[in-house]
Design a protein around this motif. Structure first.
Motif, mmCIF file in Angstrom:
data_model
loop_
_atom_site.group_PDB
_atom_site.id
_atom_site.type_symbol
_atom_site.label_atom_id
_atom_site.label_comp_id
_atom_site.label_asym_id
_atom_site.label_seq_id
_atom_site.Cartn_x
_atom_site.Cartn_y
_atom_site.Cartn_z
ATOM 1 N N ASP A 58 -2.773 -1.566 -6.782
ATOM 2 C CA ASP A 58 -3.794 -2.579 -7.077
ATOM 3 C C ASP A 58 -3.985 -2.777 -8.579
ATOM 4 O O ASP A 58 -4.298 -3.879 -9.032
ATOM 5 N N PRO A 80 0.795 -1.238 0.000
ATOM 6 C CA PRO A 80 0.000 0.000 0.000
ATOM 7 C C PRO A 80 0.824 1.283 0.000
ATOM 8 O O PRO A 80 0.289 2.348 -0.303
ATOM 9 N N TYR A 110 1.242 6.651 0.430
ATOM 10 C CA TYR A 110 0.297 5.697 -0.131
ATOM 11 C C TYR A 110 0.356 5.743 -1.654
ATOM 12 O O TYR A 110 0.283 6.808 -2.260
ATOM 13 N N CYS A 122 -5.396 -3.574 -1.529
ATOM 14 C CA CYS A 122 -4.658 -3.055 -0.367
ATOM 15 C C CYS A 122 -4.426 -1.551 -0.410
ATOM 16 O O CYS A 122 -4.076 -0.953 0.596
ATOM 17 N N TRP A 123 -4.580 -0.925 -1.616
ATOM 18 C CA TRP A 123 -4.252 0.497 -1.644
ATOM 19 C C TRP A 123 -5.414 1.371 -1.190
ATOM 20 O O TRP A 123 -6.452 1.435 -1.837
#
Length: 361
Positions: free
Chosen positions: A108, A78, A103, A131-132
């Motif tokens: 993804d 992430p 981030y 997950c991001w």
């Protein structure tokens, strides 16, 4: 003179006074030491490093069979590490220098495109996760839904979400990511609505504070508010330099109190908590046998350690040997199958869970 195997064997025996078969037997014993004895579903692997570099899923496939890995739950990273103009060398890990991470919104998409490039048979061996997103952003659920819509039929569930994460917490832009927030409340409501598992990294305490679990209450606030949310606590809440008294007793209380909480044994939990000595090993064996339905064993490696997977997973051999066969099968693969295999396509099909209306007569 033409050499053949008999001449070579005779030469070795003469020079070393050692039977060649004995030599081969010893080599096979050494080889087995670096293999995971038991088949497993490895449900925690980052396909990139902190620079978002990878050698792709096709490269990972060739290591799976030797590692005795039936399938892999995969996710990108992430966050990405900044290479500051003041640093001569590019950092490979978040601790390589003092510069922060941020981030990374493309992570993804990279995973989805890579997954879609696989054959149908190869796709069956991977469970991709989203997950991001910034876990402090109240819009995080909107980002997740948008990702499902952009890449339908790819992602299963959500993770690994970074909350309290030792030094990484202080090296990531924005506020300290804690669980007891409005953003996490939105996320927990979403995963409950669709019955999606959520993998989180949330340290139970801070480095150097070992007399009580300082951060545990942040997670428990959410678990109490959303008792049906399926949450997997990565590394059983452990991290580097963390110590806490009566660790298994604390985990036992959590599992008894929150029926949809699960644990993964990965990363530092084995070396720094479970395998300290024979006493700690037995303590964790007893604990694992008691809560065998709620525990999974994973590797947690980055892409640049793919070639070490079978060595990393083989660390668990001595631990798994001492579990009952029923427990061993559960923690190695059947728990993962039960939790993850039915989590795909729920958002795309709008398959929400219907809960009884308590206010109806």
């Amino acid at each position: 003179m033409k050499l053949n195997s008999k001449i070579i064997s005779a030469t070795i025996q003469n020079e070393l006074s050692w039977n060649i078969k004995d030599f081969e037997d010893e080599i096979q014993k050494l080889d087995k030491l670096s293999w995971s004895k038991y088949k497993m579903i490895d449900s925690h692997i980052h396909i990139v490093d902190f620079n978002q570099k990878t050698s792709w899923l096709k490269d990972l496939l060739k290591y799976m069979d030797k590692s005795n890995v039936m399938a892999w739950v995969v996710f990108w990273m992430p966050v990405v590490k900044i290479w500051s103009q003041n640093e001569k060398y590019k950092p490979e890990y978040y601790l390589d220098d003092d510069n922060p991470c941020y981030y990374y919104s493309n992570t993804d998409s990279i995973l989805a495109n890579e997954y879609l490039s696989l054959s149908n048979n190869d796709k069956k061996r991977f469970f991709p996760l989203i997950c991001w997103f910034n876990p402090l952003d109240i819009n995080c659920v909107d980002h997740i839904i948008q990702t499902y819509k952009m890449y339908p039929w790819v992602f299963y569930w959500i993770g690994e979400v970074f909350y309290r994460h030792d030094d990484l917490t202080h090296m990531t832009y924005w506020e300290v990511p804690t669980m007891n927030t409005q953003a996490t409340s939105k996320l927990m409501e979403f995963i409950t609505e669709y019955d999606l598992p959520l993998l989180i990294h949330n340290n139970i305490t801070a480095p150097w504070i070992s007399d009580y679990p300082k951060f545990l209450h942040e997670m428990e606030v959410m678990l109490r508010e959303f008792p049906k949310a399926r949450v997997i606590l990565a590394h059983a809440g452990a991290s580097r330099r963390l110590k806490a008294p009566y660790y298994t007793k604390m985990l036992k209380r959590l599992l008894n109190e929150y029926e949809h909480l699960y644990l993964d044994y990965s990363w530092v939990i084995f070396d720094e908590f479970i395998a300290i000595n024979d006493t700690t090993m037995q303590d964790w064996i007893d604990f694992t046998n008691e809560f065998s339905d709620r525990i999974m064993i994973w590797s947690d490696v980055l892409w640049n350690a793919f070639s070490q997977i079978w060595i990393i997973n083989s660390r668990f051999n001595s631990f798994l040997d001492k579990l009952t066969q029923e427990t061993r099968d559960k923690v190695c693969f059947s728990n993962a199958i039960k939790i993850y295999s039915k989590s795909k396509n729920k958002v795309e099909k709008n398959k929400k869970i219907t809960y009884p209306n308590l206010f109806n007569n």
